[in-house]
Design a protein around this motif. Sequence first.
Motif, PDB file in Angstrom:
ATOM      1  N   MET A   4      45.365  43.886  48.841  1.00  0.00           N
ATOM      2  CA  MET A   4      45.487  42.471  48.568  1.00  0.00           C
ATOM      3  C   MET A   4      45.948  42.290  47.115  1.00  0.00           C
ATOM      4  O   MET A   4      45.423  42.906  46.200  1.00  0.00           O
ATOM      5  CB  MET A   4      44.147  41.761  48.820  1.00  0.00           C
ATOM      6  N   SER A   5      46.894  41.431  46.919  1.00  0.00           N
ATOM      7  CA  SER A   5      47.441  41.161  45.590  1.00  0.00           C
ATOM      8  C   SER A   5      46.508  40.252  44.786  1.00  0.00           C
ATOM      9  O   SER A   5      45.841  39.383  45.351  1.00  0.00           O
ATOM     10  CB  SER A   5      48.804  40.490  45.740  1.00  0.00           C
ATOM     11  N   TYR A   6      46.483  40.488  43.504  1.00  0.00           N
ATOM     12  CA  TYR A   6      45.663  39.667  42.610  1.00  0.00           C
ATOM     13  C   TYR A   6      46.469  39.359  41.366  1.00  0.00           C
ATOM     14  O   TYR A   6      47.162  40.227  40.831  1.00  0.00           O
ATOM     15  CB  TYR A   6      44.381  40.402  42.214  1.00  0.00           C
ATOM     16  N   THR A   7      46.390  38.129  40.899  1.00  0.00           N
ATOM     17  CA  THR A   7      47.036  37.717  39.648  1.00  0.00           C
ATOM     18  C   THR A   7      45.961  37.199  38.713  1.00  0.00           C
ATOM     19  O   THR A   7      45.158  36.340  39.101  1.00  0.00           O
ATOM     20  CB  THR A   7      48.086  36.617  39.905  1.00  0.00           C
ATOM     21  N   VAL A   8      45.943  37.721  37.502  1.00  0.00           N
ATOM     22  CA  VAL A   8      44.977  37.278  36.508  1.00  0.00           C
ATOM     23  C   VAL A   8      45.188  35.785  36.243  1.00  0.00           C
ATOM     24  O   VAL A   8      46.329  35.303  36.250  1.00  0.00           O
ATOM     25  CB  VAL A   8      45.096  38.139  35.224  1.00  0.00           C
ATOM     26  N   PRO A   9      44.134  35.007  36.044  1.00  0.00           N
ATOM     27  CA  PRO A   9      44.298  33.572  35.788  1.00  0.00           C
ATOM     28  C   PRO A   9      45.160  33.320  34.540  1.00  0.00           C
ATOM     29  O   PRO A   9      45.047  34.045  33.551  1.00  0.00           O
ATOM     30  CB  PRO A   9      42.867  33.079  35.567  1.00  0.00           C
ATOM     31  N   PRO A  10      46.006  32.296  34.566  1.00  0.00           N
ATOM     32  CA  PRO A  10      46.908  32.047  33.440  1.00  0.00           C
ATOM     33  C   PRO A  10      46.195  31.707  32.132  1.00  0.00           C
ATOM     34  O   PRO A  10      46.767  31.871  31.064  1.00  0.00           O
ATOM     35  CB  PRO A  10      47.783  30.888  33.911  1.00  0.00           C
ATOM     36  N   GLN A  11      44.950  31.259  32.193  1.00  0.00           N
ATOM     37  CA  GLN A  11      44.214  30.933  30.972  1.00  0.00           C
ATOM     38  C   GLN A  11      43.595  32.175  30.317  1.00  0.00           C
ATOM     39  O   GLN A  11      43.001  32.089  29.248  1.00  0.00           O
ATOM     40  CB  GLN A  11      43.095  29.920  31.246  1.00  0.00           C
ATOM     41  N   THR A  12      43.709  33.334  30.945  1.00  0.00           N
ATOM     42  CA  THR A  12      43.134  34.564  30.416  1.00  0.00           C
ATOM     43  C   THR A  12      43.772  34.907  29.071  1.00  0.00           C
ATOM     44  O   THR A  12      44.976  34.761  28.893  1.00  0.00           O
ATOM     45  CB  THR A  12      43.345  35.723  31.417  1.00  0.00           C
ATOM     46  N   ARG A  13      42.958  35.322  28.122  1.00  0.00           N
ATOM     47  CA  ARG A  13      43.437  35.722  26.805  1.00  0.00           C
ATOM     48  C   ARG A  13      42.797  37.058  26.447  1.00  0.00           C
ATOM     49  O   ARG A  13      41.715  37.386  26.927  1.00  0.00           O
ATOM     50  CB  ARG A  13      43.035  34.694  25.728  1.00  0.00           C
ATOM     51  N   ILE A  14      43.442  37.814  25.597  1.00  0.00           N
ATOM     52  CA  ILE A  14      42.838  39.020  25.052  1.00  0.00           C
ATOM     53  C   ILE A  14      42.028  38.575  23.845  1.00  0.00           C
ATOM     54  O   ILE A  14      42.573  38.022  22.888  1.00  0.00           O
ATOM     55  CB  ILE A  14      43.904  40.058  24.679  1.00  0.00           C
ATOM     56  N   GLY A  15      40.726  38.759  23.908  1.00  0.00           N
ATOM     57  CA  GLY A  15      39.820  38.171  22.924  1.00  0.00           C
ATOM     58  C   GLY A  15      39.708  38.904  21.620  1.00  0.00           C
ATOM     59  O   GLY A  15      39.649  38.290  20.563  1.00  0.00           O
ATOM     60  N   HIS A  16      39.642  40.228  21.635  1.00  0.00           N
ATOM     61  CA  HIS A  16      39.538  40.972  20.381  1.00  0.00           C
ATOM     62  C   HIS A  16      39.920  42.423  20.615  1.00  0.00           C
ATOM     63  O   HIS A  16      40.020  42.882  21.745  1.00  0.00           O
ATOM     64  CB  HIS A  16      38.132  40.866  19.782  1.00  0.00           C
ATOM     65  N   VAL A  17      40.117  43.113  19.533  1.00  0.00           N
ATOM     66  CA  VAL A  17      40.413  44.539  19.563  1.00  0.00           C
ATOM     67  C   VAL A  17      39.394  45.226  18.673  1.00  0.00           C
ATOM     68  O   VAL A  17      38.912  44.642  17.700  1.00  0.00           O
ATOM     69  CB  VAL A  17      41.870  44.808  19.105  1.00  0.00           C
ATOM     70  N   HIS A  18      39.027  46.434  19.027  1.00  0.00           N
ATOM     71  CA  HIS A  18      38.063  47.200  18.237  1.00  0.00           C
ATOM     72  C   HIS A  18      38.757  48.495  17.826  1.00  0.00           C
ATOM     73  O   HIS A  18      39.188  49.266  18.687  1.00  0.00           O
ATOM     74  CB  HIS A  18      36.815  47.496  19.076  1.00  0.00           C
ATOM     75  N   LEU A  19      38.880  48.723  16.538  1.00  0.00           N
ATOM     76  CA  LEU A  19      39.610  49.870  16.011  1.00  0.00           C
ATOM     77  C   LEU A  19      38.682  50.900  15.398  1.00  0.00           C
ATOM     78  O   LEU A  19      37.746  50.552  14.669  1.00  0.00           O
ATOM     79  CB  LEU A  19      40.606  49.398  14.941  1.00  0.00           C
TER      80      LEU A  19
END
Length: 162
Positions: free
Chosen positions: A1-16
């Motif tokens: 089954m195909s799935y599309t991430v919701p358009p309001q999804t954002r990448i919140g942070h990165v940890h380095l």
Amino acid sequence: MSYTVPPQTRIGHVHLKVSDLQRSLDFYCGLLGFELMVTYGDQAAFISAGSYHHHIGLNTWHSKGMPPAPVNTAGLYHVAILYPERKDLAAIYKRLTEAGAQFTGFADHGVSEALYLNDPDGNGLELYWDRPKEEWPVDENGGLNMYTERLNLSDLLQELNR
């Protein structure tokens, strides 16, 4: 089954992973202008733009005193930091240039304009701004037509005079 991430999804942070926490704070807060939100001793710090809890986490949990990761291995290519306006990108370019930062590249991607450099641990950074969506280049079928061309740095700096 195909799935599309919701358009309001954002990448919140990165940890380095970093080798020297203070050196990274000097770079990210002192030079790039992020705010220090909280530290966990001398092992981790969380930094932000606009008092958000954190956009970037920095830690030495597995990397204290270690050299940068080898370039020719799998891993993070770069972190992209989106500036709200072209004038903001021009201002950070001027600041970094005056501080003697070493850039690894500059690009006009049609949808955005970008500056590339590495942090003190060799983590790649893209500092960029997005053009308004209605200005994004499209092909004859209406599909997005991103490209990589030379960024006109003189024109970018003119934003500071407007």
